[in-house]
Design an enzyme around this catalytic site. Structure first.
Site, PDB file in Angstrom:
ATOM      1  N   ASN A 110      -0.317   4.934   5.846  1.00 26.52           N
ATOM      2  CA  ASN A 110      -0.574   3.828   4.908  1.00 26.52           C
ATOM      3  C   ASN A 110      -0.853   2.500   5.623  1.00 26.52           C
ATOM      4  OD1 ASN A 110       1.721   5.017   2.322  1.00 26.52           O
ATOM      5  ND2 ASN A 110      -0.483   5.308   2.523  1.00 26.52           N
ATOM      6  N   ASP A 125       2.289  10.119  -5.620  1.00 29.48           N
ATOM      7  CA  ASP A 125       0.862   9.858  -5.425  1.00 29.48           C
ATOM      8  C   ASP A 125       0.175   9.533  -6.757  1.00 29.48           C
ATOM      9  OD1 ASP A 125      -1.495   9.628  -4.071  1.00 29.48           O
ATOM     10  OD2 ASP A 125      -1.770  11.767  -3.725  1.00 29.48           O
TER      11      ASP A 125
HETATM   12  C1  FPP Z   1       0.413   6.538  -3.627  1.00 34.37           C
HETATM   13  O1  FPP Z   1      -0.493   6.073  -4.557  1.00 34.37           O
HETATM   14  C2  FPP Z   1       1.567   5.686  -3.476  1.00 34.37           C
HETATM   15  C3  FPP Z   1       1.831   4.882  -2.407  1.00 34.37           C
HETATM   16  C4  FPP Z   1       0.925   4.708  -1.264  1.00 34.37           C
HETATM   17  C5  FPP Z   1       3.034   4.094  -2.319  1.00 34.37           C
HETATM   18  C6  FPP Z   1       4.202   4.587  -3.097  1.00 34.37           C
HETATM   19  C7  FPP Z   1       4.941   3.399  -3.504  1.00 34.37           C
HETATM   20  C8  FPP Z   1       5.530   3.230  -4.699  1.00 34.37           C
HETATM   21  C9  FPP Z   1       5.593   4.271  -5.734  1.00 34.37           C
HETATM   22  C10 FPP Z   1       6.118   1.945  -5.019  1.00 34.37           C
HETATM   23  C11 FPP Z   1       7.298   1.593  -4.203  1.00 34.37           C
HETATM   24  C12 FPP Z   1       8.400   2.498  -4.455  1.00 34.37           C
HETATM   25  C13 FPP Z   1       9.622   2.318  -3.953  1.00 34.37           C
HETATM   26  C14 FPP Z   1      10.659   3.357  -4.181  1.00 34.37           C
HETATM   27  C15 FPP Z   1       9.996   1.119  -3.180  1.00 34.37           C
HETATM   28  P1  FPP Z   1      -1.971   5.846  -4.069  1.00 34.37           P
HETATM   29  O2  FPP Z   1      -2.175   4.402  -3.846  1.00 34.37           O
HETATM   30  O3  FPP Z   1      -2.275   6.704  -2.892  1.00 34.37           O
HETATM   31  O4  FPP Z   1      -2.771   6.328  -5.311  1.00 34.37           O
HETATM   32  P2  FPP Z   1      -4.255   6.887  -5.311  1.00 34.37           P
HETATM   33  O5  FPP Z   1      -4.234   8.149  -4.501  1.00 34.37           O
HETATM   34  O6  FPP Z   1      -4.515   7.115  -6.759  1.00 34.37           O
HETATM   35  O7  FPP Z   1      -5.132   5.823  -4.721  1.00 34.37           O
END
Ligand code: FPP
Length: 244
Positions: free
Chosen positions: A64, A16
């Site tokens: 998501n 996250d």
């Molecule tokens: C959370 O950050 C992360 C995600 C919704 C997606 C996770 C994906 C990756 C780390 C990239 C792809 C990885 C692989 C292994 C293919 P957020 O967007 O919720 O962050 P925020 O809470 O700060 O907005």
């Protein structure tokens, strides 16, 4: 890291904070996710070095899908890129790739990439990397319950014989041991519909570090935390296991 290491068998991670990492730098959220994918690559490497047999990464949750269309599309592009680029590398390094989640909602070309990755790497034994894609914990339990009910209705299984072990075999994680350590980055202390059944007895580790900044030393710190918890139970660890 601590010398007397009791390595977890299965580490599950909620990655996250990509968005906040990017915003703090005046970058796009997509840039944050790209950096997040790099962090994921490093963590796989570290887990392998530390001898952790199972690593699950929550790459895309069923929730998501509710993000703005542009962001969902950026994340799908990144997944495509990651799967194309990393599969061969992971295979070479002896990693087995497994995917859990609702494939029906994923674009067909990504489903093909997933199928290929799983088939190519299925005999590898160095580490199992589980990617949770379009995954929701409640959905996992619901699908399992429905499948079980169908089989019971068809007279294929006697419900009276179903115990926790048998039920586990209906979950998307069948054959994978339950995580003993769950890590969530970016300061949130929630499970957020991750492995709802499977995390029942896991140690939970929360850190303020944003996912793109989560490096090898941060992973080692989490393992140290796990070890300190294990040590607390000392001779009682057997009982700890029994009671959770
Ligand atoms: C959370 O950050 C992360 C995600 C919704 C997606 C996770 C994906 C990756 C780390 C990239 C792809 C990885 C692989 C292994 C293919 P957020 O967007 O919720 O962050 P925020 O809470 O700060 O907005």
């Amino acid at each position: 890291m601590n010398a007397q290491v009791n390595t977890p068998k299965h580490v599950a991670i909620i990655m996250d904070g990509n968005g906040r990492w990017a915003t703090a730098r005046g970058l796009s959220r997509a840039e944050g996710h790209r950096k997040g994918a790099e962090a994921a690559r490093q963590v796989v490497e570290t887990a392998k070095e530390l001898g952790i047999p199972y690593l699950t990464l929550f790459a895309f949750s069923s929730e998501n899908w509710n993000r703005p269309e542009d962001e969902v599309s950026d994340l799908m592009d990144l997944l495509r890129y990651y799967l194309k680029k990393e599969t061969a590398e992971l295979h070479k390094s002896g990693a087995r790739i497994l995917i859990i989640g609702d494939r029906e909602r994923l674009p067909i070309d990504i489903v093909k990439l997933i199928d290929n990755a799983e088939t190519l790497t299925r005999d590898n034994e160095k580490i199992t990397v589980v990617l949770a894609l379009s995954y929701g914990g409640r959905q996992d339990i619901l699908f399992a319950a429905k499948e079980l009910a169908k089989q019971a209705r068809a007279g294929e299984i006697d419900l009276d014989t179903v115990n926790e072990d048998i039920f586990s075999q209906y979950l998307m994680t069948r054959g994978i041991p339950d995580p003993d350590l769950m890590i969530r980055t970016s300061g949130e202390s929630r499970i957020s519909n991750f492995l709802m059944w499977q995390l029942a007895y896991a140690e939970l580790y929360f850190t303020d570090t944003l996912w793109p900044d989560f490096l090898k030393k941060d992973m080692e710190k989490a393992i140290d935390y796990f070890n300190s918890r294990e040590r607390r139970y000392g001779g009682l660890s057997q009982m700890h296991e029994m009671q959770g």
